[in-house]
Design a protein around this motif. Structure first.
Motif, PDB file in Angstrom:
ATOM      1  N   THR B  28      18.497   4.312 -29.477  1.00 19.78           N
ATOM      2  CA  THR B  28      17.165   4.147 -30.068  1.00 19.78           C
ATOM      3  C   THR B  28      16.118   4.044 -28.975  1.00 19.78           C
ATOM      4  O   THR B  28      15.017   4.557 -29.112  1.00 19.78           O
ATOM      5  N   GLU B  29      16.509   3.373 -27.886  1.00 18.52           N
ATOM      6  CA  GLU B  29      15.524   3.257 -26.813  1.00 18.52           C
ATOM      7  C   GLU B  29      15.101   4.615 -26.292  1.00 18.52           C
ATOM      8  O   GLU B  29      13.943   4.848 -26.023  1.00 18.52           O
ATOM      9  N   ARG B  30      16.071   5.463 -26.182  1.00 20.78           N
ATOM     10  CA  ARG B  30      15.715   6.776 -25.659  1.00 20.78           C
ATOM     11  C   ARG B  30      15.262   7.719 -26.755  1.00 20.78           C
ATOM     12  O   ARG B  30      14.398   8.554 -26.548  1.00 20.78           O
ATOM     13  N   SER B  31      15.895   7.585 -27.923  1.00 21.26           N
ATOM     14  CA  SER B  31      15.633   8.594 -28.949  1.00 21.26           C
ATOM     15  C   SER B  31      14.190   8.528 -29.431  1.00 21.26           C
ATOM     16  O   SER B  31      13.643   9.502 -29.900  1.00 21.26           O
ATOM     17  N   ARG B  32      13.567   7.355 -29.285  1.00 23.44           N
ATOM     18  CA  ARG B  32      12.155   7.275 -29.643  1.00 23.44           C
ATOM     19  C   ARG B  32      11.343   8.278 -28.845  1.00 23.44           C
ATOM     20  O   ARG B  32      10.595   9.080 -29.391  1.00 23.44           O
ATOM     21  N   ALA B  33      11.525   8.205 -27.551  1.00 22.82           N
ATOM     22  CA  ALA B  33      10.806   9.129 -26.690  1.00 22.82           C
ATOM     23  C   ALA B  33      11.207  10.551 -27.007  1.00 22.82           C
ATOM     24  O   ALA B  33      10.370  11.456 -27.069  1.00 22.82           O
ATOM     25  N   ARG B  34      12.516  10.723 -27.250  1.00 23.57           N
ATOM     26  CA  ARG B  34      12.999  12.073 -27.518  1.00 23.57           C
ATOM     27  C   ARG B  34      12.368  12.609 -28.801  1.00 23.57           C
ATOM     28  O   ARG B  34      11.924  13.746 -28.852  1.00 23.57           O
ATOM     29  N   ALA B  35      12.317  11.743 -29.817  1.00 22.35           N
ATOM     30  CA  ALA B  35      11.704  12.161 -31.070  1.00 22.35           C
ATOM     31  C   ALA B  35      10.244  12.540 -30.855  1.00 22.35           C
ATOM     32  O   ALA B  35       9.772  13.560 -31.359  1.00 22.35           O
ATOM     33  N   SER B 323       2.384  11.119 -30.189  1.00 17.40           N
ATOM     34  CA  SER B 323       1.686  10.880 -28.929  1.00 17.40           C
ATOM     35  C   SER B 323       1.851   9.422 -28.495  1.00 17.40           C
ATOM     36  O   SER B 323       2.051   9.139 -27.302  1.00 17.40           O
ATOM     37  N   ASN B 324       1.823   8.514 -29.469  1.00 21.64           N
ATOM     38  CA  ASN B 324       2.022   7.106 -29.118  1.00 21.64           C
ATOM     39  C   ASN B 324       3.453   6.824 -28.663  1.00 21.64           C
ATOM     40  O   ASN B 324       3.670   6.053 -27.728  1.00 21.64           O
ATOM     41  N   LEU B 325       4.418   7.465 -29.330  1.00 22.35           N
ATOM     42  CA  LEU B 325       5.816   7.279 -28.945  1.00 22.35           C
ATOM     43  C   LEU B 325       6.039   7.704 -27.504  1.00 22.35           C
ATOM     44  O   LEU B 325       6.604   6.953 -26.697  1.00 22.35           O
ATOM     45  N   VAL B 326       5.589   8.901 -27.205  1.00 21.14           N
ATOM     46  CA  VAL B 326       5.789   9.408 -25.850  1.00 21.14           C
ATOM     47  C   VAL B 326       5.045   8.542 -24.849  1.00 21.14           C
ATOM     48  O   VAL B 326       5.569   8.203 -23.783  1.00 21.14           O
ATOM     49  N   GLY B 327       3.833   8.150 -25.223  1.00 22.40           N
ATOM     50  CA  GLY B 327       3.044   7.319 -24.322  1.00 22.40           C
ATOM     51  C   GLY B 327       3.735   6.012 -24.005  1.00 22.40           C
ATOM     52  O   GLY B 327       3.845   5.616 -22.841  1.00 22.40           O
ATOM     53  N   GLU B 328       4.263   5.350 -25.036  1.00 25.61           N
ATOM     54  CA  GLU B 328       4.921   4.066 -24.798  1.00 25.61           C
ATOM     55  C   GLU B 328       6.191   4.231 -23.985  1.00 25.61           C
ATOM     56  O   GLU B 328       6.472   3.439 -23.083  1.00 25.61           O
TER      57      GLU B 328
END
Lengths: 516, 344
Positions: B28-35, B323-328
């Motif tokens: 989940t930690e990574r998949s957020r960014a991946r998503a 955009s917020n996901l990638v940013g965080e």
């Protein structure tokens, strides 16, 4: 602490100065009506002095006749008169306008016209004297019959100046005005009408100096007579009418002073800074002379007083609401980290954090009946959602940090009850960063409020701004930017100070003098 | 410093390494960014291939014996004035049609029509297809936002780097400038400038956004540069005789650019939102390009037309979330102590 507050406030001064400058640049985006004229249009306008002067007047209302920042050659009545005389002497295309300008400048210009008539060529002085005749009529003089002799007008003005030049001195006019304010006899009114606009500076001083309604009405009558502008006050005028009229004349004088006074020495030097678009605009804004809205001719200040409280009340309510929910939500999700529902709450918070405010507002507006009981609260709820999510997320993070700190562990080990640890040890420390964030949330909330007002039809600043946009009402727009910048700066300072007041560590750093 | 106290490690320690829960947590930690990245690239694909999804012209067609490929992009003169219907009816030959046979700006007779086969997302107040506008809107909105973000981040980062590196009166002036610009709420400022301009268009909007938002980047980068400038490797580079500009561009800026990148990622969403809001309020010039905000603004005349609000709104929301996901994720990746970092 007070020292820190003062220092912060002091640092805000250059910032606000910068803001005022940016906003001023915004006003210069206004189109100049003169620059859009074609050469042919300019010529036709020059042939019709009234419409030309009207255009000039419109530009002057916006200070477009002045240079932006520095005025190397500030104008006064003498330079304006010399300029007009020059055109009349050469009899060029601007001669007609120059004649009309002389009449507009009126009595104040006479000391710089009449003594010099002898020096002009016979044709030129005839032109000047004839151009001045309407002024003579305004001053209530017995006009000569110009059909008898070509020089009748010139001789008339020459004799007039021989007889009357002693009246055109500052002290004489000042004394006359003072006597007139005390008791307005027809003869005294006659004397002042004779010197025409030469009496304006003294009359304006009198306008400031007296409260007597009748005297004010009399003074405005003279002002209106000399300037041929607006209707004077009637005898039956109410207090508010008198006040409005006085304010109206003061703002007129603010724009037109340079037409009727002589500037020499130091006054001239101040004028080179003061007589600029920026300075005029700034003084106007600072003294509350915000002008009239071009949309419905209402004073901007009055409009602002009725619109701004609505917007700021909405923003403040939304902020409080966001806080009221964010602190417990953030605290609970952080404290009960193991719960399965947490992931859902976090995901929901993240979505809410990304929700476009206007979209939420429009959806809520479509779903609910606005006139119903719930409808009143909806705008605030719509506004609060994003802020609430942001604050909750920060609250969660800061609690997570605190929970792992040594003092919480110590408290737990001491056997302090879990509730006490949570509220008095953890929350109390974790709430501080969230308080600061409130200040930073404000600009976003303000922007959101503008949209929400439009969606829900609330007549606040945002609603008014959008109406102003349709009407190209720059006066209102400028004031809106200025006010929101001022309020934002105040909020930032307030949240810094609040953090210092709540957190001794921050306070120490602040007092040590490091600003950033 | 970061290790034992950081939240991530702490949380991981609670689950047994190798267990399902542990993997799930890490995923989940990574998949957020991946998503987030996935969604953004999907949007980019939609933007690039918008003409394949919705267009006035067929993808490939033969009209009167000539074969045209992607006439919507090439605009052949012989097809001007025709549309999908006419090509299908009047001209013999074959044609492959896009998913929706309407362009973003073509107005049809049925206004505010419900979603149907011809218009899967319905039509807006002036009869334009909502699907076409949404799909082409991705192109205009993201494209515009990307340009604006690149411009203001570059400007802001340069100013911040120069101010932080050289200091002195220039630094002072830049700081006052950023104070000034950041004390004006950016939406209010952009709205008002667009309103005060005699002829607002996309260029002025671009410039206003750059002016309203660069200050934030400047402040972030300046702080970072001040920090980096005192590091050993910078001192070493200086001692080796590198010129100030070389030190700045080779050593300081690359190490201080993290904040600018993070800010740019968040900024992408912010600019899209800002533009959508302006269009929703009908400020600026309307109708010449596809825009989500314009479609959504029509719902104010027809409150029952949910499709006007729903479809572009979902696209907007998805863009913002991505955009917020990638940013965080970027912020966390670039700075392990990001959790505790506060503004100022």
């Amino acid at each position: 602490m007070l020292r820190y507050m003062l220092r912060r406030a002091l640092w805000a001064v250059p910032t606000l100065f910068g803001v005022s400058f940016v906003v001023f640049l915004l006003t210069t985006l206004l189109p100049d009506p003169k620059s859009r004229l074609t050469e042919a249009e300019r010529r036709t306008l020059l042939a019709k002095p009234e419409s030309y002067l009207e255009l000039e007047e419109r530009r002057r209302q916006l200070f477009l006749d002045l240079p932006r920042i520095v005025n190397v050659t500030p104008e006064d009545v003498r330079s304006r008169t010399d300029d007009a005389l020059d055109h009349l002497e050469k009899d060029d295309e601007e001669a007609a306008v120059a004649g009309a300008t002389l009449v507009r400048l009126g009595g104040a210009a006479l000391p710089y016209v009449l003594p010099h008539l002898d020096r002009l060529s016979p044709e030129a002085r005839r032109r000047v004297a004839t151009a001045l005749l309407p002024l003579g009529a305004r001053m209530g003089l017995d006009l000569p019959d110009t059909t008898v002799s070509q020089d009748a007008a010139f001789l008339f003005w020459k004799h007039f100046w021989d007889d009357r030049s002693t009246d055109f001195t500052g002290p004489a006019v000042k004394r006359n005005v003072e006597r007139y304010v005390q008791k307005a006899t027809p003869a005294r009114a006659r004397d002042l009408e004779m010197v025409d606009t030469f009496a304006l500076p003294a009359l304006l001083v009198a306008l400031d100096g007296t409260k007597d309604k009748e005297a004010l009405a009399n003074v405005t009558r003279l002002l209106a007579h000399a300037t041929q502008r607006s209707s004077p006050l009637g005898v039956t005028a109410t207090d508010s009418e008198v006040a409005r009229s006085v304010a109206d004349w003061q703002s007129w004088w603010f724009i037109h002073e340079s037409d009727f006074v002589v500037r020499e020495g130091t006054i001239r030097m101040t004028a080179s800074v003061g007589d600029t678009r920026y300075a005029k605009w700034m003084t106007g804004a600072a003294t509350g002379r915000l002008g009239l809205s071009s949309r419905d001719n209402e004073p901007i200040g009055k409009k602002l007083a009725s619109r701004a409280p609505i917007t700021f009340a909405m923003t403040t309510l939304a902020m409080l609401l966001a806080f009221a929910f964010a602190v417990p939500i953030g605290a609970l999700t952080a404290w009960k980290r193991g719960l399965g529902i947490n992931r859902t709450v976090t995901a929901v918070l993240f979505t809410a954090y990304s929700l476009p405010t206007f979209w939420v507002a429009q959806v809520l507006f479509s779903l609910a009946d606005v006139r119903s009981y719930a409808g009143v609260a909806l705008p605030v709820v719509a506004l609060a959602i994003t802020a609430m999510a942001t604050l909750s997320r920060h609250q969660r993070v800061s609690i997570l940090e605190v929970v792992q700190s040594d003092y919480v562990r110590t408290a737990k080990a001491k056997g302090v009850s879990p509730f006490r640890v949570a509220v008095f040890h953890a929350l109390r420390n974790a709430i501080l960063p969230t308080v600061t964030l409130a200040g930073f949330q404000f600009p976003a909330l303000l922007g959101g409020a503008f949209v929400i007002e439009e969606v829900f039809g609330i007549r606040g600043m945002g609603w008014e701004t959008l109406r102003a946009i349709e009407a190209h009402d720059t006066a209102w727009i400028v004031v809106t930017v200025l006010l929101s910048a001022i309020v934002t700066s105040v909020m930032l300072i307030a949240s810094d100070v609040a953090l210092g007041a709540l957190d001794p560590r921050v306070r120490e750093r602040q007092l040590r003098g490091r600003l950033s | 410093m970061s290790g034992p106290n950081s939240t991530a490690t702490k949380r991981r320690r609670r689950t047994i390494p190798g267990s399902f829960a542990h993997t799930f947590d890490r995923l989940t930690e990574r998949s957020r960014a991946r998503a987030g990245v996935l969604v953004l690239s999907l949007l980019a694909m939609i933007a690039i291939f918008a003409d394949l999804l919705a267009s006035d012209f067929p993808l490939i067609c033969s009209v009167d014996g000539t074969v045209y490929v992607l006439p919507a992009v090439t605009h052949p003169a012989s097809l001007t004035g025709l549309d999908n219907e006419q090509i299908a009816n009047a001209h013999a030959g074959f044609a492959i049609y896009p998913v929706v046979r309407h362009g973003p700006t073509t107005q049809s007779a049925d206004r505010v029509a419900r979603p149907s086969r011809g218009h899967p997302f319905g039509t807006d107040g002036s009869g334009r297809d909502v699907f076409a506008q949404t799909v082409h809107g991705v192109r205009t909105q993201l494209g515009f936002a990307l340009l604006a973000v690149v411009a203001y981040v570059t400007l802001g980062a340069l100013l911040g780097a120069l101010a932080g590196y050289f200091g002195g009166s220039f630094d002072f002036m830049v700081q006052r400038l950023t104070d000034t610009m950041s004390s004006m709420p950016s939406f209010v400022l952009v709205l008002c400038v667009q309103a005060a301009l005699p002829h607002p268009d996309l260029t002025t909007l671009f410039l206003t956004i750059v002016a309203a938002r660069f200050a934030e980047v400047t402040r972030l980068v300046r702080t970072e540069v001040v920090d980096v400038s005192s590091r050993d490797y910078v001192v070493a580079a200086r001692a080796l005789g590198a010129s100030p500009l070389r030190v700045l561009f080779r050593h300081v800026i690359p190490n201080a650019s993290g904040q600018a990148i993070v800010s740019a990622t968040f900024g992408l969403g912010a600019v899209v939102l800002l533009e959508a809001q302006l269009d929703f309020l009908r400020v600026g010039d309307r109708g010449r390009y596809a825009s989500w905000g314009q479609v959504m603004s029509d719902v104010r005349q027809r409150p029952e037309a949910y499709w006007l609000l729903f479809f572009p709104g979902v696209f907007l929301l998805v863009t913002l979330i991505a955009s917020n996901l990638v940013g965080e994720a970027l912020r966390d990746a670039l700075d392990p102590r990001a959790f505790s970092r506060k503004r100022r």
